[in-house]
Design a protein around this motif. Structure first.
Motif, PDB file in Angstrom:
ATOM      1  N   UNK A 261      10.747  -5.279  -3.663  1.00  9.29           N
ATOM      2  CA  UNK A 261      11.956  -4.502  -3.374  1.00  9.29           C
ATOM      3  C   UNK A 261      12.668  -4.938  -2.095  1.00  9.29           C
ATOM      4  N   UNK A 262      11.981  -5.685  -1.215  1.00  3.54           N
ATOM      5  CA  UNK A 262      12.604  -6.143   0.028  1.00  3.54           C
ATOM      6  C   UNK A 262      11.842  -7.344   0.579  1.00  3.54           C
ATOM      7  N   UNK A 263      12.454  -7.996   1.574  1.00  7.72           N
ATOM      8  CA  UNK A 263      11.790  -9.131   2.212  1.00  7.72           C
ATOM      9  C   UNK A 263      10.505  -8.688   2.909  1.00  7.72           C
ATOM     10  N   UNK A 264      10.562  -7.564   3.599  1.00 13.03           N
ATOM     11  CA  UNK A 264       9.360  -7.063   4.283  1.00 13.03           C
ATOM     12  C   UNK A 264       8.254  -6.722   3.293  1.00 13.03           C
ATOM     13  N   UNK A 265       8.651  -6.138   2.164  1.00 12.75           N
ATOM     14  CA  UNK A 265       7.665  -5.815   1.139  1.00 12.75           C
ATOM     15  C   UNK A 265       7.003  -7.081   0.624  1.00 12.75           C
ATOM     16  N   UNK A 266       7.789  -8.147   0.426  1.00 12.06           N
ATOM     17  CA  UNK A 266       7.248  -9.424  -0.062  1.00 12.06           C
ATOM     18  C   UNK A 266       6.227  -9.990   0.923  1.00 12.06           C
ATOM     19  N   UNK A 267       6.502  -9.853   2.214  1.00  9.17           N
ATOM     20  CA  UNK A 267       5.561 -10.343   3.222  1.00  9.17           C
ATOM     21  C   UNK A 267       4.289  -9.490   3.250  1.00  9.17           C
ATOM     22  N   UNK A 268       4.487  -8.178   3.203  1.00  6.71           N
ATOM     23  CA  UNK A 268       3.342  -7.268   3.268  1.00  6.71           C
ATOM     24  C   UNK A 268       2.392  -7.499   2.098  1.00  6.71           C
ATOM     25  N   UNK A 269       2.944  -7.638   0.902  1.00  6.31           N
ATOM     26  CA  UNK A 269       2.058  -7.819  -0.256  1.00  6.31           C
ATOM     27  C   UNK A 269       1.328  -9.164  -0.182  1.00  6.31           C
ATOM     28  N   UNK A 270       1.948 -10.147   0.477  1.00  6.85           N
ATOM     29  CA  UNK A 270       1.270 -11.435   0.674  1.00  6.85           C
ATOM     30  C   UNK A 270       0.073 -11.274   1.602  1.00  6.85           C
ATOM     31  N   UNK A 271       0.281 -10.597   2.739  1.00  5.58           N
ATOM     32  CA  UNK A 271      -0.798 -10.430   3.706  1.00  5.58           C
ATOM     33  C   UNK A 271      -1.904  -9.520   3.165  1.00  5.58           C
ATOM     34  N   UNK A 272      -1.513  -8.420   2.548  1.00  8.79           N
ATOM     35  CA  UNK A 272      -2.510  -7.498   1.995  1.00  8.79           C
ATOM     36  C   UNK A 272      -3.251  -8.139   0.819  1.00  8.79           C
ATOM     37  N   UNK A 273      -2.543  -8.956   0.045  1.00  9.92           N
ATOM     38  CA  UNK A 273      -3.193  -9.677  -1.045  1.00  9.92           C
ATOM     39  C   UNK A 273      -4.267 -10.616  -0.525  1.00  9.92           C
ATOM     40  N   UNK A 274      -3.988 -11.255   0.629  1.00 10.59           N
ATOM     41  CA  UNK A 274      -4.976 -12.149   1.244  1.00 10.59           C
ATOM     42  C   UNK A 274      -6.216 -11.365   1.659  1.00 10.59           C
ATOM     43  N   UNK A 275      -6.012 -10.184   2.217  1.00  9.07           N
ATOM     44  CA  UNK A 275      -7.149  -9.344   2.621  1.00  9.07           C
ATOM     45  C   UNK A 275      -7.935  -8.898   1.385  1.00  9.07           C
TER      46      UNK A 275
END
Length: 525
Positions: A261-275
């Protein structure tokens, strides 16, 4: 036991798996129906309305990577060679973090629908179409690995036909993916990830405290940890870098980034996906290490196990846990497979539809509507599913298949995608095609035992006596990737500076000016 010839099918286990399959398919069909009015814009059948929430995005991103190949393959490699060789867990986890930092916002800024779109903007139609080839092959190999993982798991535990289990599993994944596209995949991923976490973390303590395993940890540390021989150190580092950077240029990853839904969301899901991927690899790694140090003479599998190493995870669940716990573990592996087979089929079909069929139609002067595009996407999902199902019945090692998919994408796609986002003014179609051809030939000529391709190019340190399967001890994959980068930039410079620009007949490959993504070009392929 269910391993002896003539044993009957484990009806209880089979019923549990079928219930799980029906539940997953039901959630997928429901998600598609619930969101049936969304995604009406251009290529909405691929990225919907770009409204996937951060929470759902984190689940679907994590579930995409935590697949059957990731889980079964990690246990397999730890069992065979030790923890130090479980490189995919480290490499693919870091790739998501790097993608979130350097690629997520940048590719969203291009207005892309697929990972291939910025390549088209930088290089033109024909070079981008060529780059679809390694991208789709990578998704096919990924799908093949996860289907093979599930076929092995179910056939071992339930005493069913491996062929039948693979076909049925692929069919279930295809049905709900076709029914709901990105929404069906995202919502089923939530359910599947919960199954994975519960099943594997519940099984892990039982494995650790089982009689064949308990008490063997202290005196067999070197066995489960593994060693990296000095001649293999350079190639070991090469593989880590390959997985780390080669894990980025995947449509499955960018499909979630572009649907966010947003650029920040795209970044967050990347970092949380890594965790998430880091946490969820712990149980298969522990189970693989436990199997490595276990006294298999206390089980009925001693000897038989030597020819069935790729099934080490389901076999450990069967031998070292109570029956009920083993079933839950089995369900978690099935969940891991379903969570990735749908994603890889959808991503490969998305590129075929949007970047091949749609491009050809536009060149011919036609515009594919979202409705027609949706039908084409479904046909391509079915096609890729059939091919992956066939291939999954032919390969022996899940981990090597999983590993080679990243290798292919790393060498051929990572330099091209990075340049299209960061060096767009310094590259063109001529350079892209030259680099693609160069990279393909050099990589294939360097050999691949897994595919039966002999090494005609023998890099420094080549030694079959050290490892006959992987005799290239030089970091040749990273070297080839860097050479592809260099060839792309140099040949692009040669084209723009020295070759004739005033041709009266132009094709896309000869254009230095990138395509405007908002224009409908009528240039010929």
């Amino acid at each position: 036991m269910v391993l002896e010839t003539g044993d009957s099918i484990d009806i209880t286990g089979l019923v549990i798996i079928l219930i799980f399959y029906f539940a997953v398919a039901g959630v997928g069909v429901w998600a598609g129906w619930k969101n049936r009015h969304k995604g009406k814009g251009d290529n909405g059948y691929i990225v919907g309305d770009r409204d996937i929430s951060t929470t759902v995005g984190v689940f679907t991103m994590t579930a995409t990577w935590v697949c059957g190949g990731y889980i079964n393959g990690s246990a397999e490699i730890v069992f065979q060679k030790g923890l130090l060789w479980c490189q995919a867990a480290v490499g693919y986890t870091l790739s998501m973090a790097i993608g979130g930092i350097f690629f997520a916002k940048q590719i969203r800024a291009t207005g892309a629908t697929t990972m291939i779109d910025p390549l088209k903007q930088a290089y033109g139609r024909l070079p981008a179409a060529l780059l679809v080839i390694p991208a789709v092959i990578g998704d096919l190999l990924w799908s093949t690995a996860v289907l093979a993982a599930l076929g092995t798991t179910l056939s071992v535990i339930l005493n069913t036909s491996e062929t039948a289990t693979i076909i049925i599993s692929a069919a279930v994944g295809t049905i709900y993916t076709v029914s709901g596209g990105i929404y069906a995949v995202a919502y089923t991923d939530i359910m599947q990830l919960v199954f994975i976490a519960i099943g594997l973390f519940t099984a892990m303590p039982f494995v650790l405290t089982s009689e064949p395993v308990a008490g063997n940890w202290e005196n067999r540390t070197a066995d489960w940890l593994g060693t990296i021989p000095e001649p293999k150190m350079a190639s070991w580092i090469d593989s880590i870098i390959m997985l780390m950077l080669g894990g980025i240029p995947w449509q499955g990853y960018f499909q979630r980034v572009l649907s966010a839904s947003s650029d920040n969301s795209a970044k967050i899901l990347s970092f949380c996906g890594a965790i998430g991927t880091t946490i969820l690899v712990i149980p298969p790694v522990v189970i693989g290490a436990s199997a490595k140090i276990a006294d298999w003479s206390l089980t009925s599998l001693d000897g038989w196990l030597l020819t069935n190493k790729r099934a080490i995870l389901p076999l450990s669940l069967e031998e070292f846990t109570p029956t009920v716990v083993g079933y839950f573990g089995l369900g978690s592996v099935a969940a891991a497979v379903m969570s990735s087979i749908d994603s890889s089929m959808l991503s490969g079909a998305s590129m075929l539809t949007a970047n091949i069929i749609q491009e050809i139609a536009e060149v011919k002067g036609y515009r594919i509507t979202n409705k027609v595009g949706g039908y084409l996407l479904k046909m391509n999902i079915i096609l890729l599913s059939v091919i992956a199902t066939y291939l999954s019945l032919t390969f022996e090692s899940i981990y090597e298949l999983f590993h080679f998919a990243g290798d292919l994408v790393y060498v051929l796609l990572f330099p091209q995608l990075t340049s299209s986002l960061y060096l767009k003014d310094h590259v063109n179609g001529f350079g892209s095609v030259t680099a693609f051809v160069f990279g393909t030939f050099v990589r294939l000529l360097s050999g691949e035992h897994f595919l039966g391709i002999p090494a005609l190019i023998k890099w420094p340190g080549y030694d079959e006596s050290v490892d006959y399967k992987h005799p290239q001890l030089f970091p040749f994959k990273t070297t080839i990737m860097l050479l592809v980068f260099a060839v792309l930039l140099i040949s692009s410079k040669i084209k723009s500076k020295y070759l004739t620009k005033n041709n009266t007949t132009k094709v896309v490959i000869d254009e230095d000016k990138p395509l405007d993504p908002t224009e409908k070009s009528s240039s010929s392929l």
